[in-house]
Design a protein around this motif. Structure first.
Motif, short mmCIF file in Angstrom:
data_model
loop_
_atom_site.label_atom_id
_atom_site.label_comp_id
_atom_site.label_asym_id
_atom_site.label_seq_id
_atom_site.Cartn_x
_atom_site.Cartn_y
_atom_site.Cartn_z
N VAL A 1 35.76 35.65 45.23
CA VAL A 1 36.94 36.46 44.93
C VAL A 1 37.23 37.39 46.11
CG1 VAL A 1 37.94 38.15 43.36
CG2 VAL A 1 36.42 36.36 42.47
N PRO B 1 31.90 39.70 41.05
CA PRO B 1 32.80 39.21 40.01
C PRO B 1 32.05 38.90 38.71
CG PRO B 1 33.20 38.08 42.08
CD PRO B 1 31.93 38.85 42.25
N SER C 1 36.86 38.12 36.78
CA SER C 1 37.53 37.74 38.03
C SER C 1 37.12 36.36 38.53
CB SER C 1 37.28 38.80 39.10
OG SER C 1 35.91 39.11 39.23
N THR D 1 39.92 34.58 36.74
CA THR D 1 41.30 34.87 37.13
C THR D 1 41.53 34.84 38.64
OG1 THR D 1 40.88 37.26 37.25
CG2 THR D 1 41.55 36.36 35.12
N ARG E 1 41.02 37.40 40.71
CA ARG E 1 41.41 38.70 41.26
C ARG E 1 40.40 39.76 40.82
NH1 ARG E 1 47.22 40.78 39.72
NH2 ARG E 1 46.08 41.73 37.99
N THR F 1 39.90 41.74 37.15
CA THR F 1 41.02 41.29 36.32
C THR F 1 40.54 40.33 35.24
OG1 THR F 1 42.59 41.56 38.14
CG2 THR F 1 43.24 40.09 36.34
N ARG G 1 46.48 36.89 37.97
CA ARG G 1 47.06 37.12 39.30
C ARG G 1 48.58 37.16 39.25
NH1 ARG G 1 43.69 33.04 40.34
NH2 ARG G 1 45.31 31.64 41.12
#
Length: 239
Positions: free
Chosen positions: A49, A66, A71, A74, A76, A79, A105
């Protein structure tokens, strides 16, 4: 990072990060996460990430790694999980994020004067990267700091792991780290002079936004917002 890589800006860095496969255990784990019983029925990012936020950020947020179904799903930073929900709520409240919720994202989230990164860019088993994995990933964070150095004035470090991982790379990026190295704690503030006489960098310690800390009240919204407001003070107004 391979010797053939040419990185001149954050876009180059992000492009290089997402192709990294240097840690076999982490590669296997991040890719297997989408097949676990708790995995959501959607296509997982399942790659390293990259950082998230503008290239002229004055404030940086450094986490741990992450989350397998956050993340890593996703693609990001912070997130798609409860830790991120708590973090973005605070960032939005103090004016550092365009909205309070981050789900993908494509949700329109925009960070303001702030960039997020992690010392380890792949989801690790049990959220516990090994020291070797941390050190292998270190050049990505070092390069990111170097690229942000012209504008970066404050770093909010979420948790002791991020604090310990960050300190060794700061001197290479142009700041003077005292010896013995400062110890992590919530509310700790350390200002590091620039080696070349330029602007200093202030580190701010904050408990990690993990569910364990937020559900138990060890870290509250008020506490987190206070840390970010302090970071804004150290970062100063953009000239």
């Amino acid at each position: 990072m391979g010797e053939t890589l040419t990185i001149v800006d954050l876009q180059d860095l992000d492009n290089a990060v997402i192709t990294c496969r240097r840690c076999p255990r982490l590669v296997a784990w991040r890719e297997a996460a989408a097949t676990q019983s708790r995995a959501r029925k959607e296509q997982y990012w399942a790659r390293p990430v990259p950082g998230f936020g503008p290239a002229d950020a004055r404030i940086m947020v450094v986490g741990l790694a992450p989350a397998a179904h956050g993340s890593n799903r996703t693609g990001r930073m912070f997130t798609g999980d409860r830790s991120g929900d708590f973090l973005f709520e605070a960032l939005h409240a103090v004016g550092l994020a365009s909205q309070a919720h981050a789900v993908s994202r494509a949700d329109g989230m925009r960070l303001i004067d702030t960039r997020m990164a992690a010392p380890v860019r792949c989801a690790p088993p049990e959220n516990k990267p090994t020291p070797q994995e941390r050190d292998t990933c270190r050049p990505w964070l070092a390069t990111e700091l170097e690229l942000l150095r012209p504008t970066l004035r404050a770093v909010v470090v979420l948790g002791a792991f991020g604090w310990q991982a960050l300190l060794p790379v700061l001197s290479a990026a142009g700041w003077q780290v005292p010896k013995p190295r400062p110890v992590f704690g919530h509310g700790v503030e350390i200002t590091l002079p620039a080696a070349d006489g330029g602007p200093a960098l202030t580190l701010l310690g904050c408990y990690h936004v993990s569910p364990h800390n937020t559900f138990t009240g060890r870290l509250t919204q008020a506490m987190l917002r206070d840390v970010f407001r302090r970071a804004q003070e150290f970062a100063g107004d953009r000239k």
